[in-house]
Design an enzyme around this catalytic site. Structure first.
Site, mmCIF file in Angstrom:
data_model
loop_
_atom_site.group_PDB
_atom_site.id
_atom_site.type_symbol
_atom_site.label_atom_id
_atom_site.label_comp_id
_atom_site.label_asym_id
_atom_site.label_seq_id
_atom_site.Cartn_x
_atom_site.Cartn_y
_atom_site.Cartn_z
ATOM 1 N N PRO A 235 0.821 -1.225 0.000
ATOM 2 C CA PRO A 235 0.000 0.000 0.000
ATOM 3 C C PRO A 235 0.850 1.268 0.000
ATOM 4 O O PRO A 235 0.346 2.345 -0.330
ATOM 5 C CB PRO A 235 -0.810 -0.096 1.303
ATOM 6 C CG PRO A 235 -0.727 -1.523 1.738
ATOM 7 C CD PRO A 235 0.539 -2.073 1.180
ATOM 8 N N ARG B 93 -0.693 -8.762 -21.269
ATOM 9 C CA ARG B 93 -1.492 -8.303 -22.416
ATOM 10 C C ARG B 93 -0.681 -7.442 -23.384
ATOM 11 O O ARG B 93 -1.058 -7.292 -24.545
ATOM 12 C CB ARG B 93 -2.695 -7.481 -21.930
ATOM 13 C CG ARG B 93 -3.716 -8.276 -21.147
ATOM 14 C CD ARG B 93 -4.765 -7.363 -20.545
ATOM 15 N NE ARG B 93 -5.427 -6.561 -21.563
ATOM 16 C CZ ARG B 93 -6.393 -7.021 -22.346
ATOM 17 N NH1 ARG B 93 -6.835 -8.243 -22.204
ATOM 18 N NH2 ARG B 93 -6.943 -6.252 -23.268
ATOM 19 N N ASP C 242 -3.702 0.395 -28.824
ATOM 20 C CA ASP C 242 -2.939 1.620 -29.035
ATOM 21 C C ASP C 242 -3.627 2.576 -30.007
ATOM 22 O O ASP C 242 -2.995 3.240 -30.799
ATOM 23 C CB ASP C 242 -1.482 1.336 -29.436
ATOM 24 C CG ASP C 242 -1.359 0.219 -30.428
ATOM 25 O OD1 ASP C 242 -0.456 -0.594 -30.300
ATOM 26 O OD2 ASP C 242 -2.214 0.171 -31.341
ATOM 27 N N GLU D 290 0.575 -7.746 8.627
ATOM 28 C CA GLU D 290 0.450 -6.290 8.773
ATOM 29 C C GLU D 290 1.476 -5.561 7.914
ATOM 30 O O GLU D 290 1.293 -4.403 7.546
ATOM 31 C CB GLU D 290 0.591 -5.926 10.260
ATOM 32 C CG GLU D 290 -0.097 -4.653 10.680
ATOM 33 C CD GLU D 290 -1.519 -4.510 10.147
ATOM 34 O OE1 GLU D 290 -1.880 -3.389 9.786
ATOM 35 O OE2 GLU D 290 -2.265 -5.511 10.062
HETATM 36 C C1 9D3 Z 1 -5.673 -2.680 7.911
HETATM 37 C C2 9D3 Z 1 -4.201 -2.873 7.753
HETATM 38 N N1 9D3 Z 1 -3.510 -1.595 7.553
HETATM 39 C C3 9D3 Z 1 -3.286 -0.928 8.837
HETATM 40 C C4 9D3 Z 1 -3.348 0.523 8.664
HETATM 41 C C5 9D3 Z 1 -2.234 -1.747 6.837
HETATM 42 C C6 9D3 Z 1 -2.197 -2.756 5.750
HETATM 43 C C7 9D3 Z 1 -1.285 -3.776 5.817
HETATM 44 C C8 9D3 Z 1 -1.223 -4.727 4.813
HETATM 45 C C9 9D3 Z 1 -3.049 -2.672 4.666
HETATM 46 C C10 9D3 Z 1 -2.988 -3.634 3.663
HETATM 47 C C11 9D3 Z 1 -2.065 -4.649 3.734
HETATM 48 C C12 9D3 Z 1 -1.980 -5.657 2.653
HETATM 49 N N2 9D3 Z 1 -2.032 -5.035 1.326
HETATM 50 C C13 9D3 Z 1 -1.137 -5.262 0.370
HETATM 51 O O1 9D3 Z 1 -0.252 -6.051 0.538
HETATM 52 C C14 9D3 Z 1 -1.244 -4.523 -0.872
HETATM 53 C C15 9D3 Z 1 -2.186 -3.547 -1.319
HETATM 54 C C16 9D3 Z 1 -3.341 -2.975 -0.705
HETATM 55 O O2 9D3 Z 1 -3.766 -3.299 0.408
HETATM 56 N N3 9D3 Z 1 -4.017 -2.026 -1.421
HETATM 57 C C17 9D3 Z 1 -3.656 -1.610 -2.661
HETATM 58 N N4 9D3 Z 1 -2.573 -2.099 -3.268
HETATM 59 C C18 9D3 Z 1 -1.859 -3.065 -2.583
HETATM 60 S S1 9D3 Z 1 -0.477 -3.787 -3.172
HETATM 61 C C19 9D3 Z 1 -0.274 -4.723 -1.833
#
Ligand code: 9D3
Length: 247
Positions: A89, A153, A168, A116
């Protein structure tokens, strides 16, 4: 393109190549998808891949050593010049220009985290961090699948000529125009008459106008990025007049 996914749930990610366009690309060897599981590199009897966060708090953290060993093994499978991309994230938001850049590479390691988060020191083994956007997933696997789909793709020979031409085309950077198929009338909702006219120039013009108009109304930042020329601006004005939404 060789792609190695580092994940605790390789079977989940493997599903991306079980159907459709990506499945065919894998069968034909255009995409080579492999996996490394950090659990296979855990050295204790419980094969531990996570632990409690230093400093306390809820949830678990993906441990450094098993994941680092899995990344090393993944890199060893792939050609020189294959970056390690971590799905998180905290990453830059994935988009089509990033997909195009990856499609030029000989290989790609995709690191999908669980729990987490992953131990920050793993970032020294990571070249780029990518997110799908501002929403919460349970882990990086679904994000890795999205990247694999979008990149595959774009590989030469994956799509047929017709599909590639659409990709494209001059609509690039805009939302798609509306689509219709039979019947002509759905409880009074008619197919726009221009689409039945057989006038291909008028049909192309109408579709482009719709694409501009929908993009302007739903995703104005796409229009700002494009910097419309006079002709495009005139077409957009025509759309807004017809829809009763003046600028
Ligand atoms: C509720 C958990 N959060 C605490 C503030 C942090 C959190 C930790 C781990 C939120 C998501 C994750 C797991 N997400 C991913 O590994 C992830 C992800 C995503 O959650 N949203 C958008 N793109 C991605 S890419 C990897």
């Amino acid at each position: 393109m060789k792609c190695c996914v580092v994940s605790l749930f390789p079977d989940l990610v493997a599903q991306v190549a079980e159907h459709g366009v990506i499945g065919r690309a894998a069968e034909r060897g255009l995409l080579e998808l492999t996996f490394e599981n950090p659990r296979d590199y855990a050295d204790d009897v419980h094969r531990t891949v996570d632990d409690r966060p230093y400093g306390g708090g809820p949830g678990m953290v993906m441990k450094y050593e098993p994941a680092a060993a899995a990344i090393r093994a993944a890199r060893a499978r792939l050609p020189e010049g294959s970056p390690v991309v971590c799905l998180t994230p905290q990453g830059q938001v994935f988009d089509q220009s990033t997909a195009r850049r990856y499609a030029e590479l000989p290989g790609l390691v995709l690191l999908a985290g669980r729990y987490e988060g992953i131990d920050e020191r793993l970032m020294s083994a990571v070249d780029e961090e990518l997110s799908l956007g501002d929403f919460v997933l349970s882990g990086g696997e679904i994000a890795a699948m999205a990247v694999i789909d979008a990149v595959t793709r774009l590989l030469p020979g994956v799509l047929g000529d017709a599909e590639s031409a659409v990709q494209d085309s001059f609509m690039a950077g805009l939302l798609d125009h509306p689509h219709y198929t039979r019947p002509e009338d759905v409880a009074g909702q008619k197919v726009p008459s221009v689409l039945l006219s057989g006038d291909h120039a008028q049909i192309a013009r109408w579709r482009y106008k719709q694409a501009l108009g929908r993009s302007f109304l739903r995703r104005p930042e796409l229009i700002s990025k494009l910097e419309l020329d006079r002709e495009q601006q005139a077409l957009l004005d025509e759309f807004l007049k017809e829809s009763g939404k003046e600028t």
